[in-house]
Scaffold this motif. Sequence first.
Motif, short mmCIF file in Angstrom:
data_model
loop_
_atom_site.label_atom_id
_atom_site.label_comp_id
_atom_site.label_asym_id
_atom_site.label_seq_id
_atom_site.Cartn_x
_atom_site.Cartn_y
_atom_site.Cartn_z
N ARG A 127 0.83 -1.20 0.00
CA ARG A 127 0.00 0.00 0.00
C ARG A 127 0.86 1.25 0.00
NH1 ARG A 127 -4.69 2.19 4.19
NH2 ARG A 127 -5.02 4.13 3.02
N LEU A 128 1.92 1.26 0.81
CA LEU A 128 2.79 2.43 0.85
C LEU A 128 3.39 2.72 -0.53
CD1 LEU A 128 4.63 1.94 4.26
CD2 LEU A 128 2.71 3.46 3.75
N LEU A 129 3.89 1.66 -1.18
CA LEU A 129 4.45 1.86 -2.52
C LEU A 129 3.39 2.37 -3.48
CD1 LEU A 129 6.71 -1.31 -2.86
CD2 LEU A 129 7.47 1.06 -2.74
N ASN A 130 2.19 1.86 -3.35
CA ASN A 130 1.11 2.27 -4.25
C ASN A 130 0.71 3.72 -4.02
OD1 ASN A 130 -0.81 1.33 -6.31
ND2 ASN A 130 -2.35 1.75 -4.76
N ASP A 131 0.88 4.21 -2.78
CA ASP A 131 0.47 5.58 -2.44
C ASP A 131 1.56 6.61 -2.64
OD1 ASP A 131 -1.98 4.58 -1.80
OD2 ASP A 131 -1.72 4.66 0.37
N ILE A 132 2.78 6.19 -2.93
CA ILE A 132 3.89 7.14 -3.06
C ILE A 132 3.68 8.13 -4.21
CG2 ILE A 132 6.31 7.26 -3.80
CD1 ILE A 132 6.87 5.09 -1.69
N GLN A 175 3.82 12.24 5.78
CA GLN A 175 2.61 12.22 6.58
C GLN A 175 1.50 11.62 5.71
OE1 GLN A 175 2.53 13.07 9.80
NE2 GLN A 175 0.36 12.64 10.10
N HIS A 176 1.26 10.32 5.89
CA HIS A 176 0.26 9.64 5.07
C HIS A 176 -1.13 10.13 5.43
CE1 HIS A 176 -2.13 6.30 3.41
NE2 HIS A 176 -1.09 6.05 2.63
N HIS A 177 -2.00 10.28 4.43
CA HIS A 177 -3.31 10.86 4.66
C HIS A 177 -4.21 9.99 5.53
CE1 HIS A 177 -3.82 8.23 1.17
NE2 HIS A 177 -5.12 8.18 1.45
N GLU A 178 -3.91 8.69 5.65
CA GLU A 178 -4.71 7.80 6.50
C GLU A 178 -3.88 7.14 7.59
OE1 GLU A 178 -6.83 4.93 4.25
OE2 GLU A 178 -8.08 6.39 3.17
N ALA A 203 2.09 9.45 10.30
CA ALA A 203 3.52 9.60 10.01
C ALA A 203 4.13 8.24 9.70
CB ALA A 203 4.23 10.24 11.19
N ILE A 204 4.82 8.15 8.57
CA ILE A 204 5.50 6.92 8.15
C ILE A 204 7.00 7.13 8.33
CG2 ILE A 204 5.81 5.23 6.33
CD1 ILE A 204 2.91 5.58 7.20
N SER A 205 7.64 6.25 9.05
CA SER A 205 9.07 6.38 9.31
C SER A 205 9.88 6.23 8.03
CB SER A 205 9.52 5.32 10.32
OG SER A 205 10.93 5.25 10.38
N ALA A 228 12.68 4.97 7.85
CA ALA A 228 13.29 3.63 7.93
C ALA A 228 12.36 2.57 7.35
CB ALA A 228 13.62 3.29 9.38
N GLU A 229 11.07 2.86 7.26
CA GLU A 229 10.13 1.91 6.68
C GLU A 229 9.96 2.12 5.19
OE1 GLU A 229 5.49 0.32 7.18
OE2 GLU A 229 6.15 2.12 8.25
N PHE A 230 9.75 3.36 4.74
CA PHE A 230 9.39 3.54 3.34
C PHE A 230 10.57 3.75 2.40
CE2 PHE A 230 9.20 8.06 4.63
CZ PHE A 230 9.77 8.70 3.55
N ILE A 231 11.67 4.27 2.89
CA ILE A 231 12.80 4.51 1.98
C ILE A 231 13.39 3.20 1.46
CG2 ILE A 231 15.16 5.40 1.83
CD1 ILE A 231 14.22 7.84 3.38
N PRO A 232 13.62 2.17 2.31
CA PRO A 232 14.10 0.89 1.74
C PRO A 232 13.15 0.30 0.71
CG PRO A 232 14.43 0.92 4.11
CD PRO A 232 13.59 2.13 3.78
N LEU A 233 11.83 0.50 0.89
CA LEU A 233 10.88 0.02 -0.10
C LEU A 233 11.07 0.75 -1.42
CD1 LEU A 233 7.60 -0.11 2.05
CD2 LEU A 233 9.08 -2.02 1.43
N VAL A 234 11.22 2.07 -1.35
CA VAL A 234 11.39 2.88 -2.55
C VAL A 234 12.66 2.50 -3.28
CG1 VAL A 234 11.77 5.23 -3.38
CG2 VAL A 234 10.03 4.80 -1.65
#
Length: 605
Positions: free
Chosen positions: A349-354, A389-392, A395-397, A399-405
Amino acid sequence: MADAAVRADGAAEEELQRLAALHSLHLLDTGASEDLDNITRLCAGLFGVTGAYVSLIDADRQWVKSQSGPDMCAPSREQSFCHYTVAQRAVMVVEDALADQRFAASPMVAGPPHIRFYAGAPLLTPDGHAIGALCVTATEARSFSPAQRKQLQQLAALAMSQMLLRRAVGRVDPLTGMPNKYQLQEDLESLSRVRAEDDAQPSGPRTLAYIDMPDANTAFEIASVLGIGVYDDLVRNVGARLQQLALGRADVYHVTDARFALLSHAAPAGDFAQELRAMTAALEQPVHSMTLPLNLPSYGGIVRVEPQREALLDAPRKAVAALHEAFTHQRRWADYDAEADVRHQRSFRLLNDIPDAIQSDSGFRLAYQPKLDLKTDAYHGAEALLRWQHHELGAISPAEFIPLVERTALIRPVSDWVITAALKQMAAWRRDGMHLKLAINLSAPNFEEADIVKRLAQACREADIDPAMVEIECTEGLWMQSPAVLKMLHEIRALGMGLALDDFGTGYSNFAYLQQVPASVVKIDQSLIRNLDTSPRDRRIVQSLIALAKELEYRIVAEGVETAQTLQLIRDWGVDEAQGYYLARPLAPAAFATHVRGAAASMLQ
């Protein structure tokens, strides 16, 4: 006695093969077929009988797949007329059931549908297995001529052809001849539909397993080194082995490439999961391909499936999630883990919302952590840090989303957003009289982008920023040894930008290649700086790193400064710059400007 035992074993093996042939057609839990209904209607009119049926004989019950006339389904396999037709694999005629001791006491004779006459022709697969019968019945005794027997036999062959055709169209993998993923999907759909007449015998839990054999990396090596012919033969042989191992216990599907699925028959689901693990030794045996024996690594994911529609239709996704866990942790088998699945779904979901976060004013933002010059005690710059700052989800760390990206093509647009936003902020500060240097983080995949240097130069021109005011931070590591990457690093330096090696002291740290990297700054990792107050070992390591960096003529930055004592230690050791929570947390642009101006005013007092 020995001969009898051999015959019994042979009969048991033949029955297993017959059941496997039946289950491979995937008809038992499916709805009505118009093609089969046309055949039973034809039989009823042609022979002038009360009823006509397509009947399939499973291990312990009869399934009526098509009928023209009253309901006819025996309470058990042994009480069905078609059981005997299957056993003799030839046309069977019962002219008067009351005169036949096998059926005289049958509830289907004494009660509805009051069968007195029966004629059945076996449904024979191409391999000769009798999976059921095309049969006709009447409520009065009658004869059945040889010509009628032949007609019934021909119609049974037609019914069998229709069932084979239904299975083959779009539902068979052309390489292995096995049911494919579409057949699996249809079978799960069928299992989710419980017909009213089957309510007394509800479908039990199933086990679905996905197996990669060989895994993707090994498959690529085999195909590229030995050729696609060897690989195709190998996949066929793997499929055949899985079918043999699962015979009578599960249906096997060729999902894609070297991935197979096994869907257990109705039985305690835990039992089949244990049986799968017991297959490990057999799976580890070499598989022959064109007489060449190959040892194949394999990984399997297992999920227990309850007989509810949502669970059945979601089972393949869960099996893939379990398979991913097995491969990630290098385990032969992994059971579905709901918590791990939730993490994977969140990541997706995070990748899809980026993309929305990039375009939204309220999605991504930059925070700026001040950097203190320890020679002048003035804040002369900052590090730009990406925040989301995810709309739903809130706050997304990083450390969580950058490795995914970093593992996807999204790294390019995300990095472009950071570069543009940071330089735009620099220009705004400059208009307010704050001339600050800014450090921008790039990831290793960015340096595989052939135009990254041109994009950096263009961004500076568009924001009217001198490249000398920009410092590019990247984590030092083995990837820097690439000649193409080294060339790109030199081009960045040629623009006039600084180049900082982040997390210094915890990465690859091959001093030979460090001499080739045109870095101007090293940042000693916060994991080493944070414990300087209490760890003599860390103090020795940091002092050694500082000495090395000075020998290589780097400017030295310490990150993770959290106490006054740590700040004094690194100042005494000759560190050039410091950043950390003791000095300031990452700040929004306005708060950053207030902090820097306040510090400057304090120095003037």
